[in-house]
Design a protein around this motif. Structure first.
Motif, PDB file in Angstrom:
ATOM      1  N   GLU A   1     -26.569 -53.206 -19.935  1.00 26.63           N
ATOM      2  CA  GLU A   1     -28.048 -52.568 -20.176  1.00 26.63           C
ATOM      3  C   GLU A   1     -29.100 -52.698 -20.929  1.00 26.63           C
ATOM      4  O   GLU A   1     -30.120 -52.920 -20.983  1.00 26.63           O
ATOM      5  CB  GLU A   1     -27.839 -50.941 -19.903  1.00 26.63           C
ATOM      6  CG  GLU A   1     -27.219 -50.513 -18.451  1.00 26.63           C
ATOM      7  CD  GLU A   1     -25.547 -50.416 -18.419  1.00 26.63           C
ATOM      8  OE1 GLU A   1     -25.009 -49.956 -17.369  1.00 26.63           O
ATOM      9  OE2 GLU A   1     -25.235 -50.874 -19.660  1.00 26.63           O
TER      10      GLU A   1
ATOM     11  N   ALA B   1     -20.984 -53.038 -18.599  1.00 25.19           N
ATOM     12  CA  ALA B   1     -21.684 -51.529 -18.144  1.00 25.19           C
ATOM     13  C   ALA B   1     -21.453 -50.615 -18.861  1.00 25.19           C
ATOM     14  O   ALA B   1     -20.248 -50.056 -19.079  1.00 25.19           O
ATOM     15  CB  ALA B   1     -21.748 -51.497 -16.752  1.00 25.19           C
TER      16      ALA B   1
ATOM     17  N   ASN C   1     -32.491 -54.686 -21.000  1.00 31.49           N
ATOM     18  CA  ASN C   1     -33.753 -53.881 -21.005  1.00 31.49           C
ATOM     19  C   ASN C   1     -34.173 -54.537 -22.256  1.00 31.49           C
ATOM     20  O   ASN C   1     -35.549 -54.402 -22.777  1.00 31.49           O
ATOM     21  CB  ASN C   1     -33.193 -52.627 -21.340  1.00 31.49           C
ATOM     22  CG  ASN C   1     -32.846 -51.680 -20.393  1.00 31.49           C
ATOM     23  OD1 ASN C   1     -33.209 -52.009 -19.060  1.00 31.49           O
ATOM     24  ND2 ASN C   1     -32.059 -50.579 -20.349  1.00 31.49           N
TER      25      ASN C   1
END
Length: 419
Positions: free
Chosen positions: A350, A333, A354
């Motif tokens: 992330e 993270a 994504n």
């Protein structure tokens, strides 16, 4: 194919043009030595017997750019051997001597021998002693599983740079044939790799070693260094995305230069988390490791990891060898950029989520390249090439130059696996 009409054939005959049926093509002669395993009576610790069949044509007998096989300080009778898993039909051989003008010189004499199944037998022929050139010996076709180059030293030790075992047919790998404009930059890259990493040939945990040890597959464990929840659907998407990106590198190798696998299946065998509640599934499709912390992050069981057990044995892995993992996908993270090596790849969680459906996850692709040995290019660029994936920030997908760099690694390492 449409047939030629009789009218058209008559016109051809009238103007003196005749169609002659093609005769069957002669079987192509190829270098079968590329698929053999190399061994020797003795190899100097700083030299490599793998040099004798790596497919590299030496620039001279005193080659200082590529690997060499030499026996210094040993003298007397020495030999280098090519061994195949099944009999090959050979009609000639080409030998390039290593001669540095000092401790390693052209032998006083030499000869070729074939293995009959119980003994080595001399192959009659003319044995020249030229330097800076291949010495070719042509002979009546022989079938054998071993070809030995027997060398009798003079006042110095002996060595070889390349042995080509020429025969007809066989499962011959494609030749090393990069585009002409890439030959020089590829050579620059490899020279840089050899000079930068002194244990290059001794290291045995590249991605190549892992795929070959598994006979054409790869296992991963995910280190989920995040408090974000993971559903079963997201778990499977993370697996699928990793497999797609890994496949892009393996597709580069399919059908090239004796690479033995058309595809390399990737399996995620485990997940590591701090808190089991983070994982929102209850099935047992993967092993789950909870709060085993290493490097301040969740760690998959060390007894199951190849990084910790490079012998390839996993006697203490709870699920047994089939549950071992070769690399980790470490998703952290808040992390920008990435890292990669023989242990696996690390990127931001992330970023990964994504980009999970993206055609090219360029950071992950870059880090997978590192796991197969490809270097970074922060402070230099090979002559004549522009943007490419391994030069961070200059390309978002695997380029032609990246592909040929990967193939060049295989060219130099494949003999350790018998190719």
């Amino acid at each position: 194919m449409r047939r030629l009409s009789s009218v058209f054939l008559a016109v051809l005959a009238a103007v003196g043009i005749f169609l002659v049926p093609a005769s069957p093509a002669a079987a192509a002669e190829v270098n079968l030595g590329l698929s053999a395993t190399a061994s020797a009576s003795y190899t100097s610790p700083w030299e490599s017997v793998a040099a004798i069949n790596d497919g590299i044509d030496p620039p001279s007998s005193n080659d200082t750019q590529n690997r060499r096989w030499g026996t210094w300080p040993n003298t007397g009778e020495q030999w280098a051997l090519l061994t195949w898993t099944q009999a090959q039909t050979l009609t000639s051989a080409q030998i390039y001597f290593f001669d540095d003008g000092g401790g390693v010189r052209v032998p006083a004499s030499w000869k070729l021998q074939r293995w009959t199944g119980s003994a080595y037998v001399d192959i009659p022929g003319t044995y020249a002693l030229a330097v800076n050139a291949y010495n070719t010996v042509t002979f009546t076709a022989v079938s054998t599983t071993r070809l030995r180059v027997l060398l009798q030293s003079g006042s110095a030790s002996v060595g070889l740079l390349e042995v080509k075992a020429i025969g007809e047919g066989g499962q011959q790998p494609s030749a090393w044939n990069p585009p002409a404009n890439l030959v020089n930059p590829l050579n620059q890259v490899w020279q840089h790799v050899e000079s930068t990493y002194p244990n290059l040939y001794g290291f045995r945990n590249y991605g190549w070693d892992q795929v070959m040890a598994n006979r054409g597959s790869i296992n991963y464990c995910v280190r989920w260094d995040s408090s974000a929840p993971v559903s079963a659907a997201l778990r499977d998407q993370i697996h699928a995305a990793l497999a797609r990106q890994f496949k892009k590198w393996m597709d580069v190798m399919a059908g090239h230069n004796a690479w033995p696998y058309q595809s390399v299946p990737l399996k995620v065998v485990g997940w590591a988390v701090r808190d089991r509640a983070t994982l929102q599934w209850s099935d047992n499709s993967v092993d789950v490791y909870v709060n085993d912390i290493r490097e301040n992050a969740p760690q998959c069981a060390e007894p199951c990891g190849r990084f910790f057990n490079q012998s390839g044995n996993y006697p203490n892995c709870p699920g047994g060898a089939s549950h071992h993992y070769d690399m980790s996908l470490w998703l952290t993270a808040g992390m920008g950029g990435g890292a990669g090596g023989d242990w696996g790849q690390r990127v931001g969680s992330e970023y990964y989520v994504n980009a999970i459906n993206a055609e090219n996850m360029h950071i992950l692709l870059h880090e997978i390249g590192h796991s197969f040995g490809l270097d970074d290019f922060y402070d230099w660029t090979p002559t004549g090439v522009g943007g490419f994936l391994m030069k961070a920030g200059s390309a978002s997908q695997i380029t032609e130059f990246d592909a040929w760099m990967l193939r060049d690694w295989w060219r130099h390492l494949k003999s350790r696996y018998g190719y």
